[in-house]
Design a protein around this motif. Structure first.
Motif, mmCIF file in Angstrom:
data_model
loop_
_atom_site.group_PDB
_atom_site.id
_atom_site.type_symbol
_atom_site.label_atom_id
_atom_site.label_comp_id
_atom_site.label_asym_id
_atom_site.label_seq_id
_atom_site.Cartn_x
_atom_site.Cartn_y
_atom_site.Cartn_z
ATOM 1 N N ALA A 88 0.660 -1.411 -0.092
ATOM 2 C CA ALA A 88 0.125 0.144 -0.017
ATOM 3 C C ALA A 88 1.155 1.300 -0.158
ATOM 4 O O ALA A 88 0.761 2.489 -1.030
ATOM 5 C CB ALA A 88 -0.664 0.199 1.255
ATOM 6 N N PHE A 89 2.052 1.325 0.878
ATOM 7 C CA PHE A 89 2.551 2.427 0.739
ATOM 8 C C PHE A 89 3.357 2.892 -1.061
ATOM 9 O O PHE A 89 3.541 4.060 -0.734
ATOM 10 C CB PHE A 89 4.308 2.195 2.155
ATOM 11 N N ALA A 90 4.093 1.457 -1.699
ATOM 12 C CA ALA A 90 4.312 1.287 -2.702
ATOM 13 C C ALA A 90 3.089 2.428 -3.416
ATOM 14 O O ALA A 90 3.760 2.957 -4.934
ATOM 15 C CB ALA A 90 5.153 -0.235 -2.982
ATOM 16 N N ALA A 91 2.887 1.752 -3.602
ATOM 17 C CA ALA A 91 1.009 2.317 -4.240
ATOM 18 C C ALA A 91 1.019 3.328 -4.537
ATOM 19 O O ALA A 91 0.792 4.268 -5.450
ATOM 20 C CB ALA A 91 0.040 1.682 -4.485
ATOM 21 N N GLY A 93 3.062 5.792 -2.709
ATOM 22 C CA GLY A 93 4.400 6.320 -3.457
ATOM 23 C C GLY A 93 4.610 6.195 -5.113
ATOM 24 O O GLY A 93 5.046 7.373 -5.578
ATOM 25 N N VAL A 94 3.424 5.988 -5.982
ATOM 26 C CA VAL A 94 3.876 6.101 -7.377
ATOM 27 C C VAL A 94 2.707 6.386 -7.882
ATOM 28 O O VAL A 94 2.929 7.493 -8.525
ATOM 29 C CB VAL A 94 3.390 3.967 -7.266
ATOM 30 N N VAL A 95 1.709 6.743 -6.470
ATOM 31 C CA VAL A 95 1.121 8.089 -7.025
ATOM 32 C C VAL A 95 1.363 8.756 -7.095
ATOM 33 O O VAL A 95 1.231 9.763 -8.124
ATOM 34 C CB VAL A 95 -0.467 7.877 -6.359
ATOM 35 N N LEU A 96 2.005 9.221 -5.965
ATOM 36 C CA LEU A 96 2.966 10.524 -5.749
ATOM 37 C C LEU A 96 3.302 11.160 -7.182
ATOM 38 O O LEU A 96 3.583 12.386 -7.441
ATOM 39 C CB LEU A 96 3.462 10.818 -4.232
ATOM 40 N N VAL A 97 4.201 10.351 -7.318
ATOM 41 C CA VAL A 97 5.219 10.161 -8.090
ATOM 42 C C VAL A 97 4.522 10.527 -9.440
ATOM 43 O O VAL A 97 5.179 11.135 -10.377
ATOM 44 C CB VAL A 97 6.013 8.739 -8.412
ATOM 45 N N VAL A 110 10.690 5.289 -4.528
ATOM 46 C CA VAL A 110 8.999 4.777 -4.721
ATOM 47 C C VAL A 110 10.111 3.279 -5.019
ATOM 48 O O VAL A 110 9.431 2.056 -5.072
ATOM 49 C CB VAL A 110 8.554 4.761 -5.953
ATOM 50 N N ILE A 111 10.784 3.125 -5.908
ATOM 51 C CA ILE A 111 11.591 1.315 -5.986
ATOM 52 C C ILE A 111 12.610 0.982 -5.131
ATOM 53 O O ILE A 111 11.640 0.137 -5.085
ATOM 54 C CB ILE A 111 12.489 2.041 -7.001
ATOM 55 N N ALA A 112 13.070 1.847 -4.115
ATOM 56 C CA ALA A 112 12.905 0.637 -3.020
ATOM 57 C C ALA A 112 11.868 0.359 -2.054
ATOM 58 O O ALA A 112 12.672 -1.033 -1.574
ATOM 59 C CB ALA A 112 13.897 1.687 -2.069
ATOM 60 N N VAL A 113 10.754 1.310 -1.911
ATOM 61 C CA VAL A 113 10.152 0.586 -1.173
ATOM 62 C C VAL A 113 9.208 -0.617 -2.003
ATOM 63 O O VAL A 113 8.549 -1.831 -1.863
ATOM 64 C CB VAL A 113 8.861 2.081 -0.836
ATOM 65 N N GLY A 114 8.806 -0.892 -3.320
ATOM 66 C CA GLY A 114 8.513 -1.285 -4.112
ATOM 67 C C GLY A 114 9.045 -3.238 -3.991
ATOM 68 O O GLY A 114 8.976 -4.128 -4.472
#
Length: 232
Positions: A88-91, A93-97, A110-114
């Motif tokens: 969920a955190f990764a998703a 982050g993708v939305v913010l990017v 974002v890549i690191a969290v993914g």
């Protein structure tokens, strides 16, 4: 072990009946109770194979099957929370990017969290079968989180090797199930049956890993307790 796992259900009594029931239950897993029944059956597979019994169980005593499956599902759900939260955190982050210009640092985060979410998912997939085997042995939900007992299993080459084989069976089963699912009318049922068959075969492998790592104590002729096979 691969051959034995594939023929485990096929060579059992009522093989077709068990496979069809399991497939139909898996097809209606969204109703929750059928999902409990499937995992209750998996618990029985683990219980038997971990004791050296290679006769596949049948679908009977549905009340007990539902209860045991519900307990197993609680363990599955608890372990799944970790990759779900990280994902969920990764998703997010993708939305913010996607909605702005976060710069190189933001993209790297974002890549690191993914990658962390992927690692959490793989770790969960690795731990869960052992946790379910531990639960099947003791029939206590808490046993699925007994890390003192699980740690040596998870670190063993025996479990790692069997887990990889079980994972391969599930992946191939999912692939075949997906192909069958594209067939009109009967495809969904056939795909569900194959998926159930692959799940059972995979947990047969896990059960035997548990048996190798936890040899069954038997009574010797001199009255002393011995093991029927060496620990892996």
């Amino acid at each position: 072990m691969l051959t034995e796992s594939i023929i485990y259900l096929k060579d059992s009594e009522d093989a077709w009946k068990t496979s069809i029931i399991g497939g139909v239950l898996l097809l209606f897993a969204f109703l929750v109770i059928p999902l409990f029944l499937v995992w209750g059956y998996v618990v029985r597979v683990l219980d038997r194979t971990a004791r050296g019994d290679d006769e596949a169980p049948t679908f009977d005593d549905w009340g007990e099957l539902t209860v045991e499956g519900a307990k197993a599902f609680v363990i599955l759900l608890a372990y799944s929370l970790v990759p779900i939260v990280v994902g969920a955190f990764a998703a997010g982050g993708v939305v913010l990017v996607a909605s702005g210009d976060p710069g190189v640092f933001g993209v790297a985060v974002v890549i690191a969290v993914g990658l962390l979410a992927l690692a959490a998912a793989l770790l969960t997939a690795y731990v869960v079968p052992a946790a379910l085997a531990q639960f099947a042995a003791e029939r206590r939900i808490a046993a699925g989180f007994d890390f003192a007992a699980l740690r040596p299993v998870l670190r063993s080459a025996t479990y790692a090797t069997n887990w990889l084989l079980a994972l391969g069976i599930v992946i191939v089963g999912s692939f075949v199930s997906g192909i069958l699912g594209s067939i009109p009318f009967v495809g969904a049922v056939l795909g569900a049956i194959v998926a159930f068959y692959a799940l059972v075969a995979a947990y047969y492998v896990i059960g035997h890993a548990w048996l190798d790592l936890h040899p069954i104590a038997v009574e010797g002729s001199n009255g002393e307790s011995t093991s029927d096979r060496p620990a892996a």
